[in-house]
Design a protein around this motif. Sequence first.
Motif, PDB file in Angstrom:
ATOM      1  N   ASP A  86       0.074  -1.457  -1.395  1.00 27.65           N
ATOM      2  CA  ASP A  86       1.465  -1.035  -1.529  1.00 27.65           C
ATOM      3  C   ASP A  86       2.024  -0.477  -0.233  1.00 27.65           C
ATOM      4  OD1 ASP A  86       1.278  -1.721  -4.200  1.00 27.65           O
ATOM      5  OD2 ASP A  86       0.786   0.308  -4.853  1.00 27.65           O
ATOM      6  N   ALA A  87       1.178  -0.398   0.816  1.00 24.41           N
ATOM      7  CA  ALA A  87       1.589   0.113   2.125  1.00 24.41           C
ATOM      8  C   ALA A  87       2.210   1.498   2.023  1.00 24.41           C
ATOM      9  CB  ALA A  87       2.556  -0.855   2.800  1.00 24.41           C
ATOM     10  N   SER A  88       1.610   2.359   1.202  1.00 27.97           N
ATOM     11  CA  SER A  88       2.129   3.707   0.994  1.00 27.97           C
ATOM     12  C   SER A  88       1.785   4.597   2.197  1.00 27.97           C
ATOM     13  CB  SER A  88       1.531   4.326  -0.276  1.00 27.97           C
ATOM     14  OG  SER A  88       1.760   5.717  -0.316  1.00 27.97           O
ATOM     15  N   PRO A  89       2.788   5.059   2.962  1.00 31.71           N
ATOM     16  CA  PRO A  89       2.484   5.942   4.091  1.00 31.71           C
ATOM     17  C   PRO A  89       1.930   7.287   3.631  1.00 31.71           C
ATOM     18  CG  PRO A  89       4.855   5.747   3.779  1.00 31.71           C
ATOM     19  CD  PRO A  89       4.216   4.751   2.864  1.00 31.71           C
ATOM     20  N   ARG A  90       2.362   7.746   2.455  1.00 35.25           N
ATOM     21  CA  ARG A  90       1.830   9.002   1.923  1.00 35.25           C
ATOM     22  C   ARG A  90       0.333   8.875   1.673  1.00 35.25           C
ATOM     23  NH1 ARG A  90       1.643  14.485   1.128  1.00 35.25           N
ATOM     24  NH2 ARG A  90       1.336  15.067  -1.050  1.00 35.25           N
ATOM     25  N   ALA A  91      -0.090   7.787   1.023  1.00 39.33           N
ATOM     26  CA  ALA A  91      -1.513   7.563   0.782  1.00 39.33           C
ATOM     27  C   ALA A  91      -2.264   7.423   2.103  1.00 39.33           C
ATOM     28  CB  ALA A  91      -1.713   6.321  -0.081  1.00 39.33           C
ATOM     29  N   GLY A  92      -1.661   6.735   3.078  1.00 36.30           N
ATOM     30  CA  GLY A  92      -2.304   6.576   4.375  1.00 36.30           C
ATOM     31  C   GLY A  92      -2.529   7.899   5.080  1.00 36.30           C
ATOM     32  N   ARG A  93      -1.548   8.780   5.022  1.00 34.17           N
ATOM     33  CA  ARG A  93      -1.697  10.080   5.664  1.00 34.17           C
ATOM     34  C   ARG A  93      -2.814  10.898   5.017  1.00 34.17           C
ATOM     35  NH1 ARG A  93       3.987   9.667   5.906  1.00 34.17           N
ATOM     36  NH2 ARG A  93       4.242  10.864   3.991  1.00 34.17           N
ATOM     37  N   VAL A  94      -2.910  10.809   3.690  1.00 32.76           N
ATOM     38  CA  VAL A  94      -3.975  11.542   2.998  1.00 32.76           C
ATOM     39  C   VAL A  94      -5.340  10.980   3.392  1.00 32.76           C
ATOM     40  CG1 VAL A  94      -4.958  12.124   0.744  1.00 32.76           C
ATOM     41  CG2 VAL A  94      -2.482  12.172   1.063  1.00 32.76           C
ATOM     42  N   LEU A  95      -5.464   9.661   3.431  1.00 29.98           N
ATOM     43  CA  LEU A  95      -6.738   9.044   3.818  1.00 29.98           C
ATOM     44  C   LEU A  95      -7.116   9.428   5.247  1.00 29.98           C
ATOM     45  CD1 LEU A  95      -6.281   5.472   2.306  1.00 29.98           C
ATOM     46  CD2 LEU A  95      -7.810   7.265   1.469  1.00 29.98           C
ATOM     47  N   LEU A 119      -7.032  -8.046  10.973  1.00 33.73           N
ATOM     48  CA  LEU A 119      -6.729  -9.094  10.006  1.00 33.73           C
ATOM     49  C   LEU A 119      -6.447 -10.392  10.759  1.00 33.73           C
ATOM     50  CD1 LEU A 119      -4.232  -7.322   7.559  1.00 33.73           C
ATOM     51  CD2 LEU A 119      -6.573  -8.010   7.041  1.00 33.73           C
ATOM     52  N   HIS A 120      -6.675 -11.526  10.105  1.00 32.17           N
ATOM     53  CA  HIS A 120      -6.237 -12.781  10.699  1.00 32.17           C
ATOM     54  C   HIS A 120      -4.710 -12.773  10.723  1.00 32.17           C
ATOM     55  CE1 HIS A 120      -5.378 -17.119  11.019  1.00 32.17           C
ATOM     56  NE2 HIS A 120      -6.533 -17.174  11.654  1.00 32.17           N
ATOM     57  N   PRO A 121      -4.069 -13.334  11.782  1.00 34.96           N
ATOM     58  CA  PRO A 121      -2.599 -13.305  11.864  1.00 34.96           C
ATOM     59  C   PRO A 121      -1.899 -13.829  10.618  1.00 34.96           C
ATOM     60  CG  PRO A 121      -3.513 -14.037  13.953  1.00 34.96           C
ATOM     61  CD  PRO A 121      -4.668 -13.924  12.998  1.00 34.96           C
ATOM     62  N   ARG A 122      -2.458 -14.865   9.972  1.00 34.53           N
ATOM     63  CA  ARG A 122      -1.810 -15.390   8.764  1.00 34.53           C
ATOM     64  C   ARG A 122      -1.809 -14.353   7.656  1.00 34.53           C
ATOM     65  NH1 ARG A 122      -3.142 -17.455   4.019  1.00 34.53           N
ATOM     66  NH2 ARG A 122      -5.379 -17.393   4.434  1.00 34.53           N
ATOM     67  N   ARG A 123      -2.933 -13.683   7.477  1.00 34.48           N
ATOM     68  CA  ARG A 123      -3.001 -12.677   6.424  1.00 34.48           C
ATOM     69  C   ARG A 123      -2.141 -11.469   6.760  1.00 34.48           C
ATOM     70  NH1 ARG A 123      -9.052 -12.610   3.778  1.00 34.48           N
ATOM     71  NH2 ARG A 123      -9.298 -14.868   3.619  1.00 34.48           N
ATOM     72  N   ALA A 124      -2.072 -11.120   8.036  1.00 33.82           N
ATOM     73  CA  ALA A 124      -1.221 -10.005   8.436  1.00 33.82           C
ATOM     74  C   ALA A 124       0.242 -10.318   8.133  1.00 33.82           C
ATOM     75  CB  ALA A 124      -1.414  -9.713   9.918  1.00 33.82           C
ATOM     76  N   ARG A 125       0.647 -11.570   8.375  1.00 32.57           N
ATOM     77  CA  ARG A 125       2.028 -11.952   8.069  1.00 32.57           C
ATOM     78  C   ARG A 125       2.276 -11.913   6.568  1.00 32.57           C
ATOM     79  NH1 ARG A 125       0.982 -15.858  12.097  1.00 32.57           N
ATOM     80  NH2 ARG A 125       0.560 -17.422  10.491  1.00 32.57           N
ATOM     81  N   GLU A 126       1.332 -12.415   5.790  1.00 34.02           N
ATOM     82  CA  GLU A 126       1.505 -12.434   4.345  1.00 34.02           C
ATOM     83  C   GLU A 126       1.594 -11.028   3.760  1.00 34.02           C
ATOM     84  OE1 GLU A 126      -1.837 -14.628   2.959  1.00 34.02           O
ATOM     85  OE2 GLU A 126      -0.965 -16.604   3.419  1.00 34.02           O
ATOM     86  N   ARG A 127       0.721 -10.147   4.233  1.00 32.26           N
ATOM     87  CA  ARG A 127       0.685  -8.787   3.700  1.00 32.26           C
ATOM     88  C   ARG A 127       1.765  -7.909   4.311  1.00 32.26           C
ATOM     89  NH1 ARG A 127      -5.013  -5.776   3.711  1.00 32.26           N
ATOM     90  NH2 ARG A 127      -5.483  -7.577   2.366  1.00 32.26           N
ATOM     91  N   GLY A 128       2.091  -8.184   5.576  1.00 34.13           N
ATOM     92  CA  GLY A 128       3.091  -7.371   6.252  1.00 34.13           C
ATOM     93  C   GLY A 128       2.590  -5.991   6.625  1.00 34.13           C
ATOM     94  N   PHE A 129       1.281  -5.807   6.608  1.00 36.60           N
ATOM     95  CA  PHE A 129       0.724  -4.480   6.843  1.00 36.60           C
ATOM     96  C   PHE A 129      -0.738  -4.632   7.227  1.00 36.60           C
ATOM     97  CE2 PHE A 129      -1.370  -0.642   4.924  1.00 36.60           C
ATOM     98  CZ  PHE A 129      -0.850   0.284   5.820  1.00 36.60           C
TER      99      PHE A 129
END
Length: 226
Positions: A86-95, A119-129
């Motif tokens: 979910d690309a949650s910045p709040r969760a990222g900061r806690v981790l 990540l492979h560039p294709r997967r990075a584009r798909e996930r956006g994160f």
Amino acid sequence: MEQALPGRCVFCLAPMPGKHPWCETCFTELPWNLPACPVCAEPQPGAETGRRCGHCLRRPPQFDRARVPLRYEAEMAGLVQRFKFDASPRAGRVLLELLVAGLSPADRRWPEALVPVPLHPRRARERGFDQARWLATRLGRYLGCPSVLAQRTRDTRTQRGLDRGERRSNLRGAFRISAGLPRRVVLVDDVMTTGATLDALAVACRQAGVEEVQAWAVARTPADRH
């Protein structure tokens, strides 16, 4: 896991008197990864502290040791999933804060550069994160050391459902590092499952001339959940 409110514990929503995004009770009750193998950080319930696991005795990884403070279960699993998918910045900061909390002062002074698992560039584009790069960038600011990016040369099939040997074969030759690296580097990821990905990235670092390699992640998947 419930969405945390400002000024409240990210786990139980109790008011937080301290500077961290958790209360002391929840912090104490988190699934801390102790005892664990000192080399690969695989959880070893009931084992002596500092005892190497059977996998590291038979086939040591290419990194020298791992620092993974928590197990990937209970509250940690939900937190990682919110961050990763979910690309949650709040969760990222806690981790990120939990990872730092699990490091000793000597650990924090050790790295000369951080290398996030790419990540492979294709997967990075798909996930956006790119969760490992996100963590490494912010961890580097805190530690005062740079991040060096590796390239993923092959879009490998998913590691899910593969055993330890299949994971190693799947990732063989999957990474390359063209930038210069210092003598000591730390590999960074959010979750460590069998360690195969970090092992393959450590091989690329060794080929680039690195002398000492550590692997850091926030959480380690217990062997019975691989």
